[in-house]
Design a protein around this motif. Sequence first.
Motif, PDB file in Angstrom:
ATOM      1  N   MET A   1      25.176  14.509  15.615  1.00  0.00           N
ATOM      2  CA  MET A   1      24.920  13.386  14.726  1.00  0.00           C
ATOM      3  C   MET A   1      23.582  13.644  14.019  1.00  0.00           C
ATOM      4  O   MET A   1      22.549  13.828  14.660  1.00  0.00           O
ATOM      5  N   ARG A   2      23.603  13.665  12.707  1.00  0.00           N
ATOM      6  CA  ARG A   2      22.414  13.953  11.910  1.00  0.00           C
ATOM      7  C   ARG A   2      21.460  12.764  11.925  1.00  0.00           C
ATOM      8  O   ARG A   2      21.853  11.624  11.707  1.00  0.00           O
ATOM      9  N   GLY A   3      20.182  13.046  12.171  1.00  0.00           N
ATOM     10  CA  GLY A   3      19.170  11.998  12.170  1.00  0.00           C
ATOM     11  C   GLY A   3      18.767  11.609  10.758  1.00  0.00           C
ATOM     12  O   GLY A   3      19.132  12.263   9.770  1.00  0.00           O
ATOM     13  N   LEU A   4      18.011  10.525  10.662  1.00  0.00           N
ATOM     14  CA  LEU A   4      17.605   9.966   9.377  1.00  0.00           C
ATOM     15  C   LEU A   4      16.092  10.016   9.216  1.00  0.00           C
ATOM     16  O   LEU A   4      15.355   9.851  10.191  1.00  0.00           O
ATOM     17  N   LEU A   5      15.653  10.206   7.991  1.00  0.00           N
ATOM     18  CA  LEU A   5      14.249  10.079   7.623  1.00  0.00           C
ATOM     19  C   LEU A   5      14.182   8.988   6.561  1.00  0.00           C
ATOM     20  O   LEU A   5      14.565   9.191   5.412  1.00  0.00           O
ATOM     21  N   LEU A   6      13.740   7.797   6.985  1.00  0.00           N
ATOM     22  CA  LEU A   6      13.725   6.631   6.110  1.00  0.00           C
ATOM     23  C   LEU A   6      12.419   6.552   5.344  1.00  0.00           C
ATOM     24  O   LEU A   6      11.337   6.716   5.924  1.00  0.00           O
ATOM     25  N   LEU A   7      12.529   6.261   4.044  1.00  0.00           N
ATOM     26  CA  LEU A   7      11.376   6.226   3.153  1.00  0.00           C
ATOM     27  C   LEU A   7      11.174   4.849   2.542  1.00  0.00           C
ATOM     28  O   LEU A   7      12.073   4.315   1.895  1.00  0.00           O
ATOM     29  N   ASP A   8       9.994   4.301   2.747  1.00  0.00           N
ATOM     30  CA  ASP A   8       9.579   3.108   2.026  1.00  0.00           C
ATOM     31  C   ASP A   8       8.790   3.599   0.812  1.00  0.00           C
ATOM     32  O   ASP A   8       8.163   4.658   0.873  1.00  0.00           O
ATOM     33  N   VAL A   9       8.811   2.862  -0.271  1.00  0.00           N
ATOM     34  CA  VAL A   9       8.049   3.252  -1.465  1.00  0.00           C
ATOM     35  C   VAL A   9       6.621   2.719  -1.385  1.00  0.00           C
ATOM     36  O   VAL A   9       5.656   3.485  -1.371  1.00  0.00           O
ATOM     37  N   ASP A  10       6.481   1.384  -1.349  1.00  0.00           N
ATOM     38  CA  ASP A  10       5.140   0.786  -1.397  1.00  0.00           C
ATOM     39  C   ASP A  10       4.438   0.944  -0.059  1.00  0.00           C
ATOM     40  O   ASP A  10       4.892   0.434   0.959  1.00  0.00           O
ATOM     41  N   GLY A  11       3.355   1.674  -0.083  1.00  0.00           N
ATOM     42  CA  GLY A  11       2.607   2.012   1.127  1.00  0.00           C
ATOM     43  C   GLY A  11       2.645   3.515   1.317  1.00  0.00           C
ATOM     44  O   GLY A  11       1.677   4.201   1.019  1.00  0.00           O
ATOM     45  N   PRO A  12       3.773   4.075   1.755  1.00  0.00           N
ATOM     46  CA  PRO A  12       3.839   5.521   1.955  1.00  0.00           C
ATOM     47  C   PRO A  12       3.772   6.342   0.665  1.00  0.00           C
ATOM     48  O   PRO A  12       2.985   7.271   0.561  1.00  0.00           O
ATOM     49  N   LEU A  13       4.600   6.025  -0.309  1.00  0.00           N
ATOM     50  CA  LEU A  13       4.627   6.813  -1.544  1.00  0.00           C
ATOM     51  C   LEU A  13       3.730   6.233  -2.621  1.00  0.00           C
ATOM     52  O   LEU A  13       3.227   6.969  -3.464  1.00  0.00           O
ATOM     53  N   ASN A  14       3.564   4.937  -2.627  1.00  0.00           N
ATOM     54  CA  ASN A  14       2.690   4.248  -3.573  1.00  0.00           C
ATOM     55  C   ASN A  14       1.567   3.578  -2.778  1.00  0.00           C
ATOM     56  O   ASN A  14       1.775   2.509  -2.214  1.00  0.00           O
ATOM     57  N   PRO A  15       0.387   4.196  -2.721  1.00  0.00           N
ATOM     58  CA  PRO A  15      -0.710   3.595  -1.957  1.00  0.00           C
ATOM     59  C   PRO A  15      -1.301   2.394  -2.701  1.00  0.00           C
ATOM     60  O   PRO A  15      -2.409   2.434  -3.221  1.00  0.00           O
ATOM     61  N   TYR A  16      -0.522   1.320  -2.725  1.00  0.00           N
ATOM     62  CA  TYR A  16      -0.868   0.137  -3.511  1.00  0.00           C
ATOM     63  C   TYR A  16      -2.161  -0.535  -3.076  1.00  0.00           C
ATOM     64  O   TYR A  16      -2.782  -1.251  -3.848  1.00  0.00           O
ATOM     65  N   ALA A  17      -2.591  -0.319  -1.842  1.00  0.00           N
ATOM     66  CA  ALA A  17      -3.794  -0.988  -1.335  1.00  0.00           C
ATOM     67  C   ALA A  17      -5.060  -0.145  -1.527  1.00  0.00           C
ATOM     68  O   ALA A  17      -6.133  -0.541  -1.085  1.00  0.00           O
ATOM     69  N   ALA A  18      -4.938   0.991  -2.209  1.00  0.00           N
ATOM     70  CA  ALA A  18      -6.130   1.793  -2.520  1.00  0.00           C
ATOM     71  C   ALA A  18      -7.024   0.997  -3.471  1.00  0.00           C
ATOM     72  O   ALA A  18      -6.590   0.011  -4.065  1.00  0.00           O
ATOM     73  N   LYS A  19      -8.253   1.424  -3.623  1.00  0.00           N
ATOM     74  CA  LYS A  19      -9.160   0.713  -4.536  1.00  0.00           C
ATOM     75  C   LYS A  19      -8.510   0.598  -5.906  1.00  0.00           C
ATOM     76  O   LYS A  19      -8.031   1.581  -6.469  1.00  0.00           O
ATOM     77  N   THR A  20      -8.519  -0.602  -6.435  1.00  0.00           N
ATOM     78  CA  THR A  20      -7.771  -0.943  -7.638  1.00  0.00           C
ATOM     79  C   THR A  20      -7.999  -0.008  -8.810  1.00  0.00           C
ATOM     80  O   THR A  20      -7.068   0.371  -9.500  1.00  0.00           O
ATOM     81  N   HIS A  21      -9.206   0.370  -9.063  1.00  0.00           N
ATOM     82  CA  HIS A  21      -9.503   1.194 -10.241  1.00  0.00           C
ATOM     83  C   HIS A  21      -9.808   2.640  -9.876  1.00  0.00           C
ATOM     84  O   HIS A  21     -10.455   3.346 -10.645  1.00  0.00           O
ATOM     85  N   ARG A  22      -9.342   3.066  -8.723  1.00  0.00           N
ATOM     86  CA  ARG A  22      -9.617   4.435  -8.289  1.00  0.00           C
ATOM     87  C   ARG A  22      -8.324   5.075  -7.785  1.00  0.00           C
ATOM     88  O   ARG A  22      -7.988   4.996  -6.610  1.00  0.00           O
ATOM     89  N   ARG A  23      -7.614   5.691  -8.706  1.00  0.00           N
ATOM     90  CA  ARG A  23      -6.348   6.335  -8.347  1.00  0.00           C
ATOM     91  C   ARG A  23      -6.618   7.474  -7.363  1.00  0.00           C
ATOM     92  O   ARG A  23      -7.491   8.304  -7.588  1.00  0.00           O
ATOM     93  N   PRO A  24      -5.869   7.514  -6.251  1.00  0.00           N
ATOM     94  CA  PRO A  24      -6.060   8.589  -5.279  1.00  0.00           C
ATOM     95  C   PRO A  24      -5.798   9.966  -5.901  1.00  0.00           C
ATOM     96  O   PRO A  24      -4.957  10.104  -6.800  1.00  0.00           O
ATOM     97  N   GLU A  25      -6.499  10.957  -5.405  1.00  0.00           N
ATOM     98  CA  GLU A  25      -6.370  12.323  -5.914  1.00  0.00           C
ATOM     99  C   GLU A  25      -4.934  12.817  -5.753  1.00  0.00           C
ATOM    100  O   GLU A  25      -4.303  12.615  -4.719  1.00  0.00           O
ATOM    101  N   GLY A  26      -4.416  13.454  -6.789  1.00  0.00           N
ATOM    102  CA  GLY A  26      -3.071  14.002  -6.769  1.00  0.00           C
ATOM    103  C   GLY A  26      -1.990  13.036  -7.221  1.00  0.00           C
ATOM    104  O   GLY A  26      -0.833  13.418  -7.357  1.00  0.00           O
ATOM    105  N   TYR A  27      -2.348  11.793  -7.442  1.00  0.00           N
ATOM    106  CA  TYR A  27      -1.375  10.773  -7.840  1.00  0.00           C
ATOM    107  C   TYR A  27      -1.381  10.588  -9.352  1.00  0.00           C
ATOM    108  O   TYR A  27      -2.391  10.815 -10.012  1.00  0.00           O
ATOM    109  N   ARG A  28      -0.233  10.128  -9.872  1.00  0.00           N
ATOM    110  CA  ARG A  28      -0.100   9.771 -11.279  1.00  0.00           C
ATOM    111  C   ARG A  28       0.222   8.287 -11.368  1.00  0.00           C
ATOM    112  O   ARG A  28       0.844   7.729 -10.466  1.00  0.00           O
ATOM    113  N   THR A  29      -0.173   7.688 -12.473  1.00  0.00           N
ATOM    114  CA  THR A  29       0.048   6.258 -12.670  1.00  0.00           C
ATOM    115  C   THR A  29       1.334   6.014 -13.445  1.00  0.00           C
ATOM    116  O   THR A  29       1.605   6.667 -14.457  1.00  0.00           O
ATOM    117  N   PHE A  30       2.105   5.051 -12.958  1.00  0.00           N
ATOM    118  CA  PHE A  30       3.325   4.589 -13.610  1.00  0.00           C
ATOM    119  C   PHE A  30       3.236   3.073 -13.739  1.00  0.00           C
ATOM    120  O   PHE A  30       2.513   2.422 -12.987  1.00  0.00           O
TER     121      PHE A  30
END
Length: 187
Positions: A1-30
Motif C-alpha cells: 500500500m503506497r503511503g501519502l505525502l500530504l501538502l498544505d499550501v499556507d504555512g509550508p509552501l506559503n510562509p504567510y506569517a513571515a515579516k510582512t514586507h520582507r519576502r523570504p529568500e528564494g521565494y517569489r510573490t504572487f
Amino acid sequence: MRGLLLLDVDGPLNPYAAKTHRRPEGYRTFRYTRRGTWHSGRDARRYKGLRVWLNPDHGAQLRALADDTGLELVWATTWMHLANTLVAPSIGLPELPVIEFPETDFDRDTGWLPDGSWKWRAVAAFAAGRPLAWLDDEHDDGHHEARAWFDRDRADVPTNLCHVDPRHGLWPEHLDGIRAWAATIPR
C-alpha cells in the motif's frame, strides 16, 4: 500500500506569517485577486489581493522526495483544486489528487469552522489506513479533540505529522525528516 505525502499550501509552501514586507529568500510573490486572477512578477505589485510567497525550488524537492520514498503527493489544503490550478504550476508540480473538505464546515462570513475537526476527518477518510506524512502548520493549533480522535483512528498506521513554522515555510530539514521516516515503512 503506497503511503501519502500530504501538502498544505499556507504555512509550508506559503510562509504567510513571515515579516510582512520582507519576502523570504528564494521565494517569489504572487497575488490572488477577488476576481480569481493570479499574478506574478511585476504584475503581483500592480494588483491588490491575497499575497502568496512561493519558492519555485519546492516543486522539484517535493517530486524528488516522492520519488525517493514512494510516497504519493496529495494536496491537503483549503485551496483544494486551486492548488492544482495556481500553486502547482508556479512551483513545478504536476496536478495532484486533492483532499476535499466539506462545504458544510465553511461559512462565507467567518471561513472554516474553528474546531479544526473538518480537516482531521477529511484527511483520515482520504488516507483510509494508508501511511502518511503531513506537512502542515496547524497540527497543534488548539484542535485537541479533533487531533485526539485522529491519533486514535490512526493508532496502528505509520503517521508523521510534520509541523512547518508559517514564518519560515518548508526547509530541507522537513524533507530529510520525512525521508528518514519513510525509510522505516515497508514498501
